[in-house]
Design a protein around this motif. Structure first.
Motif, PDB file in Angstrom:
ATOM      1  N   ALA A   1       0.843  -1.205   0.000  1.00 50.38           N
ATOM      2  CA  ALA A   1       0.000   0.000   0.000  1.00 50.38           C
ATOM      3  C   ALA A   1       0.875   1.250   0.000  1.00 50.38           C
ATOM      4  O   ALA A   1       1.855   1.342   0.730  1.00 50.38           O
ATOM      5  CB  ALA A   1      -0.916   0.001   1.220  1.00 50.38           C
TER       6      ALA A   1
ATOM      7  N   ASP B   1      -4.602   4.748   4.990  1.00 49.97           N
ATOM      8  CA  ASP B   1      -5.783   4.714   4.131  1.00 49.97           C
ATOM      9  C   ASP B   1      -6.187   3.262   3.826  1.00 49.97           C
ATOM     10  O   ASP B   1      -7.367   2.924   3.854  1.00 49.97           O
ATOM     11  CB  ASP B   1      -5.523   5.473   2.830  1.00 49.97           C
ATOM     12  CG  ASP B   1      -6.777   5.595   1.977  1.00 49.97           C
ATOM     13  OD1 ASP B   1      -7.853   5.891   2.541  1.00 49.97           O
ATOM     14  OD2 ASP B   1      -6.678   5.380   0.757  1.00 49.97           O
ATOM     15  N   ALA B   2      -5.213   2.426   3.556  1.00 49.38           N
ATOM     16  CA  ALA B   2      -5.508   1.015   3.265  1.00 49.38           C
ATOM     17  C   ALA B   2      -6.164   0.341   4.464  1.00 49.38           C
ATOM     18  O   ALA B   2      -7.156  -0.386   4.320  1.00 49.38           O
ATOM     19  CB  ALA B   2      -4.236   0.278   2.864  1.00 49.38           C
TER      20      ALA B   2
ATOM     21  N   ALA C   1      -7.811   1.852   6.904  1.00 52.29           N
ATOM     22  CA  ALA C   1      -9.133   2.450   7.105  1.00 52.29           C
ATOM     23  C   ALA C   1     -10.142   1.854   6.119  1.00 52.29           C
ATOM     24  O   ALA C   1     -11.279   1.543   6.496  1.00 52.29           O
ATOM     25  CB  ALA C   1      -9.060   3.970   6.940  1.00 52.29           C
ATOM     26  N   ARG C   2      -9.749   1.668   4.877  1.00 57.76           N
ATOM     27  CA  ARG C   2     -10.649   1.078   3.883  1.00 57.76           C
ATOM     28  C   ARG C   2     -10.945  -0.381   4.223  1.00 57.76           C
ATOM     29  O   ARG C   2     -12.066  -0.850   4.038  1.00 57.76           O
ATOM     30  CB  ARG C   2     -10.056   1.187   2.488  1.00 57.76           C
ATOM     31  CG  ARG C   2     -10.069   2.623   1.984  1.00 57.76           C
ATOM     32  CD  ARG C   2      -9.325   2.729   0.647  1.00 57.76           C
ATOM     33  NE  ARG C   2      -9.219   4.096   0.239  1.00 57.76           N
ATOM     34  CZ  ARG C   2     -10.045   4.680  -0.626  1.00 57.76           C
ATOM     35  NH1 ARG C   2     -11.057   4.010  -1.131  1.00 57.76           N
ATOM     36  NH2 ARG C   2      -9.869   5.938  -0.961  1.00 57.76           N
ATOM     37  N   PHE C   3      -9.946  -1.086   4.717  1.00 55.93           N
ATOM     38  CA  PHE C   3     -10.163  -2.479   5.120  1.00 55.93           C
ATOM     39  C   PHE C   3     -11.181  -2.548   6.254  1.00 55.93           C
ATOM     40  O   PHE C   3     -12.158  -3.298   6.182  1.00 55.93           O
ATOM     41  CB  PHE C   3      -8.840  -3.119   5.549  1.00 55.93           C
ATOM     42  CG  PHE C   3      -9.005  -4.488   6.135  1.00 55.93           C
ATOM     43  CD1 PHE C   3      -9.275  -5.579   5.322  1.00 55.93           C
ATOM     44  CD2 PHE C   3      -8.897  -4.688   7.504  1.00 55.93           C
ATOM     45  CE1 PHE C   3      -9.433  -6.849   5.856  1.00 55.93           C
ATOM     46  CE2 PHE C   3      -9.056  -5.946   8.053  1.00 55.93           C
ATOM     47  CZ  PHE C   3      -9.330  -7.031   7.226  1.00 55.93           C
TER      48      PHE C   3
ATOM     49  N   GLY D   1     -13.374  -0.415   7.053  1.00 54.52           N
ATOM     50  CA  GLY D   1     -14.677   0.018   6.570  1.00 54.52           C
ATOM     51  C   GLY D   1     -15.420  -1.045   5.777  1.00 54.52           C
ATOM     52  O   GLY D   1     -16.630  -0.945   5.579  1.00 54.52           O
ATOM     53  N   ALA D   2     -14.709  -2.070   5.337  1.00 52.73           N
ATOM     54  CA  ALA D   2     -15.333  -3.088   4.490  1.00 52.73           C
ATOM     55  C   ALA D   2     -15.603  -4.408   5.222  1.00 52.73           C
ATOM     56  O   ALA D   2     -16.217  -5.295   4.648  1.00 52.73           O
ATOM     57  CB  ALA D   2     -14.428  -3.361   3.288  1.00 52.73           C
TER      58      ALA D   2
END
Length: 115
Positions: free
Chosen positions: A86, A91-92, A94-96, A98-99
């Protein structure tokens, strides 16, 4: 035709499930529903050994194979490898987060609290 990655995953999964060293013939027999030659499984095992996922030991005239790490340890290693690619780790992550499911969030909380 079965993809190389899929066959590698199936072979290592057999080794994880066995929990003990296996011969190539035993691995082949455990891959039920697949019409594979032992030589094909030997090729896959050699590839996995080259990647450091499987280790080989001599057992009489044959070799036995076992996974170097358990399923969960291997999965964690893969997750770290992907995270290392990444550009922005924050950010990676946080996106993880969030999913993932609420159950996974709780598991992450327990893991962080236990650290």
């Amino acid at each position: 035709m079965v993809g190389r990655g899929e066959l590698e995953r199936a072979v290592v999964s057999v080794l994880w499930d066995a929990g003990e060293p296996m011969t190539a013939r035993s691995v082949t027999e455990a891959l039920t529903g697949r019409d594979l030659a032992v030589t094909t499984v030997l090729t896959v095992l050699a590839r996995l050994e080259g990647k450091g996922i499987v280790r080989r030991a001599r057992d009489g005239r044959a070799h036995t194979y076992e996974a170097v790490a358990g399923r969960e340890e291997h999965t964690a290693h893969l997750m770290r490898q992907v995270l290392d690619t990444a550009g922005d780790r924050d950010d990676a992550l946080a996106r993880f987060v969030g999913a993932v499911s609420p159950e996974d969030i709780e598991a992450l909380r327990r893991a962080l609290d236990g650290r």
